[in-house]
Design a protein around this motif. Sequence first.
Motif, PDB file in Angstrom:
ATOM      1  N   PHE A 101      21.676  35.600  48.092  1.00 35.42           N
ATOM      2  CA  PHE A 101      21.034  35.856  49.379  1.00 35.42           C
ATOM      3  C   PHE A 101      19.733  36.629  49.185  1.00 35.42           C
ATOM      4  CE2 PHE A 101      20.191  38.760  52.864  1.00 35.42           C
ATOM      5  CZ  PHE A 101      20.022  37.864  53.903  1.00 35.42           C
ATOM      6  N   GLU A 102      19.759  37.646  48.310  1.00 34.10           N
ATOM      7  CA  GLU A 102      18.556  38.439  48.054  1.00 34.10           C
ATOM      8  C   GLU A 102      17.436  37.566  47.494  1.00 34.10           C
ATOM      9  OE1 GLU A 102      19.359  41.899  45.700  1.00 34.10           O
ATOM     10  OE2 GLU A 102      20.905  42.602  47.088  1.00 34.10           O
ATOM     11  N   LYS A 103      17.784  36.642  46.610  1.00 37.34           N
ATOM     12  CA  LYS A 103      16.780  35.727  46.057  1.00 37.34           C
ATOM     13  C   LYS A 103      16.213  34.818  47.148  1.00 37.34           C
ATOM     14  CE  LYS A 103      17.739  35.583  41.188  1.00 37.34           C
ATOM     15  NZ  LYS A 103      16.491  36.135  40.730  1.00 37.34           N
ATOM     16  N   GLN A 104      17.078  34.333  48.043  1.00 38.32           N
ATOM     17  CA  GLN A 104      16.628  33.485  49.155  1.00 38.32           C
ATOM     18  C   GLN A 104      15.667  34.273  50.051  1.00 38.32           C
ATOM     19  OE1 GLN A 104      16.879  30.479  48.999  1.00 38.32           O
ATOM     20  NE2 GLN A 104      18.910  29.647  49.196  1.00 38.32           N
TER      21      GLN A 104
ATOM     22  N   HIS B  45       5.769  27.504  60.110  1.00 34.75           N
ATOM     23  CA  HIS B  45       6.154  26.108  59.913  1.00 34.75           C
ATOM     24  C   HIS B  45       5.432  25.517  58.707  1.00 34.75           C
ATOM     25  CE1 HIS B  45       7.272  21.999  60.650  1.00 34.75           C
ATOM     26  NE2 HIS B  45       6.005  21.655  60.789  1.00 34.75           N
ATOM     27  N   ASN B  46       4.140  25.782  58.575  1.00 37.73           N
ATOM     28  CA  ASN B  46       3.372  25.243  57.447  1.00 37.73           C
ATOM     29  C   ASN B  46       3.740  25.916  56.127  1.00 37.73           C
ATOM     30  OD1 ASN B  46       1.882  23.265  58.768  1.00 37.73           O
ATOM     31  ND2 ASN B  46       0.372  24.739  59.476  1.00 37.73           N
ATOM     32  N   ASN B  47       3.904  27.228  56.143  1.00 36.22           N
ATOM     33  CA  ASN B  47       4.213  27.935  54.899  1.00 36.22           C
ATOM     34  C   ASN B  47       5.631  27.680  54.400  1.00 36.22           C
ATOM     35  OD1 ASN B  47       1.744  29.092  54.408  1.00 36.22           O
ATOM     36  ND2 ASN B  47       2.246  31.068  55.268  1.00 36.22           N
ATOM     37  N   LEU B  48       6.559  27.442  55.308  1.00 33.71           N
ATOM     38  CA  LEU B  48       7.969  27.312  54.918  1.00 33.71           C
ATOM     39  C   LEU B  48       8.487  25.877  54.935  1.00 33.71           C
ATOM     40  CD1 LEU B  48       9.457  30.377  56.846  1.00 33.71           C
ATOM     41  CD2 LEU B  48       8.757  30.258  54.444  1.00 33.71           C
ATOM     42  N   LYS B  49       7.603  24.906  55.141  1.00 33.34           N
ATOM     43  CA  LYS B  49       8.082  23.531  55.319  1.00 33.34           C
ATOM     44  C   LYS B  49       8.821  22.978  54.107  1.00 33.34           C
ATOM     45  CE  LYS B  49       3.472  21.613  54.619  1.00 33.34           C
ATOM     46  NZ  LYS B  49       2.388  20.987  55.344  1.00 33.34           N
ATOM     47  N   SER B  50       8.643  23.568  52.933  1.00 32.29           N
ATOM     48  CA  SER B  50       9.397  23.100  51.760  1.00 32.29           C
ATOM     49  C   SER B  50      10.851  23.587  51.793  1.00 32.29           C
ATOM     50  CB  SER B  50       8.717  23.575  50.473  1.00 32.29           C
ATOM     51  OG  SER B  50       8.741  24.985  50.386  1.00 32.29           O
ATOM     52  N   LEU B  51      11.146  24.593  52.632  1.00 37.57           N
ATOM     53  CA  LEU B  51      12.494  25.162  52.709  1.00 37.57           C
ATOM     54  C   LEU B  51      13.209  24.923  54.027  1.00 37.57           C
ATOM     55  CD1 LEU B  51      12.008  28.732  51.177  1.00 37.57           C
ATOM     56  CD2 LEU B  51      13.032  26.742  50.095  1.00 37.57           C
ATOM     57  N   ILE B  52      12.445  24.892  55.098  1.00 32.87           N
ATOM     58  CA  ILE B  52      13.062  24.899  56.428  1.00 32.87           C
ATOM     59  C   ILE B  52      12.187  24.113  57.396  1.00 32.87           C
ATOM     60  CG2 ILE B  52      11.986  27.082  57.150  1.00 32.87           C
ATOM     61  CD1 ILE B  52      14.723  27.872  58.314  1.00 32.87           C
ATOM     62  N   ASN B  53      12.805  23.384  58.323  1.00 35.85           N
ATOM     63  CA  ASN B  53      12.010  22.604  59.276  1.00 35.85           C
ATOM     64  C   ASN B  53      11.855  23.349  60.606  1.00 35.85           C
ATOM     65  OD1 ASN B  53      14.282  21.972  60.991  1.00 35.85           O
ATOM     66  ND2 ASN B  53      14.874  20.399  59.514  1.00 35.85           N
ATOM     67  N   ALA B  54      11.043  22.795  61.476  1.00 37.06           N
ATOM     68  CA  ALA B  54      10.744  23.440  62.758  1.00 37.06           C
ATOM     69  C   ALA B  54      11.998  23.639  63.604  1.00 37.06           C
ATOM     70  CB  ALA B  54       9.701  22.633  63.526  1.00 37.06           C
ATOM     71  N   ASN B  55      12.906  22.670  63.585  1.00 32.86           N
ATOM     72  CA  ASN B  55      14.146  22.797  64.368  1.00 32.86           C
ATOM     73  C   ASN B  55      14.989  23.966  63.885  1.00 32.86           C
ATOM     74  OD1 ASN B  55      13.521  20.667  66.043  1.00 32.86           O
ATOM     75  ND2 ASN B  55      14.554  19.167  64.745  1.00 32.86           N
ATOM     76  N   GLN B  56      15.024  24.176  62.569  1.00 30.87           N
ATOM     77  CA  GLN B  56      15.781  25.303  62.024  1.00 30.87           C
ATOM     78  C   GLN B  56      15.128  26.627  62.414  1.00 30.87           C
ATOM     79  OE1 GLN B  56      15.680  23.530  58.011  1.00 30.87           O
ATOM     80  NE2 GLN B  56      17.829  24.160  57.872  1.00 30.87           N
TER      81      GLN B  56
ATOM     82  N   LYS C 163      19.608  33.364  55.817  1.00 26.30           N
ATOM     83  CA  LYS C 163      20.969  32.883  56.066  1.00 26.30           C
ATOM     84  C   LYS C 163      20.961  31.402  56.426  1.00 26.30           C
ATOM     85  CE  LYS C 163      23.085  37.229  57.463  1.00 26.30           C
ATOM     86  NZ  LYS C 163      23.669  37.999  58.554  1.00 26.30           N
ATOM     87  N   GLU C 164      19.943  30.964  57.146  1.00 23.66           N
ATOM     88  CA  GLU C 164      19.837  29.557  57.556  1.00 23.66           C
ATOM     89  C   GLU C 164      19.703  28.634  56.354  1.00 23.66           C
ATOM     90  OE1 GLU C 164      19.674  26.211  59.958  1.00 23.66           O
ATOM     91  OE2 GLU C 164      20.239  28.237  60.548  1.00 23.66           O
ATOM     92  N   ILE C 165      18.963  29.050  55.346  1.00 25.05           N
ATOM     93  CA  ILE C 165      18.764  28.152  54.195  1.00 25.05           C
ATOM     94  C   ILE C 165      19.814  28.347  53.115  1.00 25.05           C
ATOM     95  CG2 ILE C 165      16.298  27.956  54.623  1.00 25.05           C
ATOM     96  CD1 ILE C 165      15.915  29.687  52.072  1.00 25.05           C
ATOM     97  N   SER C 166      20.662  29.348  53.247  1.00 21.69           N
ATOM     98  CA  SER C 166      21.720  29.589  52.242  1.00 21.69           C
ATOM     99  C   SER C 166      22.772  28.518  52.288  1.00 21.69           C
ATOM    100  CB  SER C 166      22.359  30.940  52.454  1.00 21.69           C
ATOM    101  OG  SER C 166      21.426  31.956  52.163  1.00 21.69           O
TER     102      SER C 166
END
Length: 93
Positions: free
Chosen positions: A34-37, A54-65, A90-93
């Motif tokens: 979790f700490e690494k995430q 949205h632009n910075n995190l698009k490789s990990l998480i989408n707009a809906n998330q 937590k969402e991407i874990s």
Amino acid sequence: LFNVSARCFSPEPKVQSAVVQLTMKPKLENDHNFEKQLEQIVKLAFAQRRKTLHNNLKSLINANQLIKCDIDPAARAETLTLEQFVRLAKEIS
């Protein structure tokens, strides 16, 4: 906690001094993964400051998330609270 008189210092400073107490917050999660995430999300979110989350995190998480985490995809990293970053991790874990 309390102020300290300038007369307690030599030479006397031209500013006021005070004693403060800092209290450590408990760890957010026990899971090392979790700490690494969380670290990865924060680094990516601030990688290009003027871009939206949205632009910075698009490789990990989408707009809906992001919306699911109660975060505006058009927001910038500096507007998020620590709790919001924790929700994203937590969402991407």
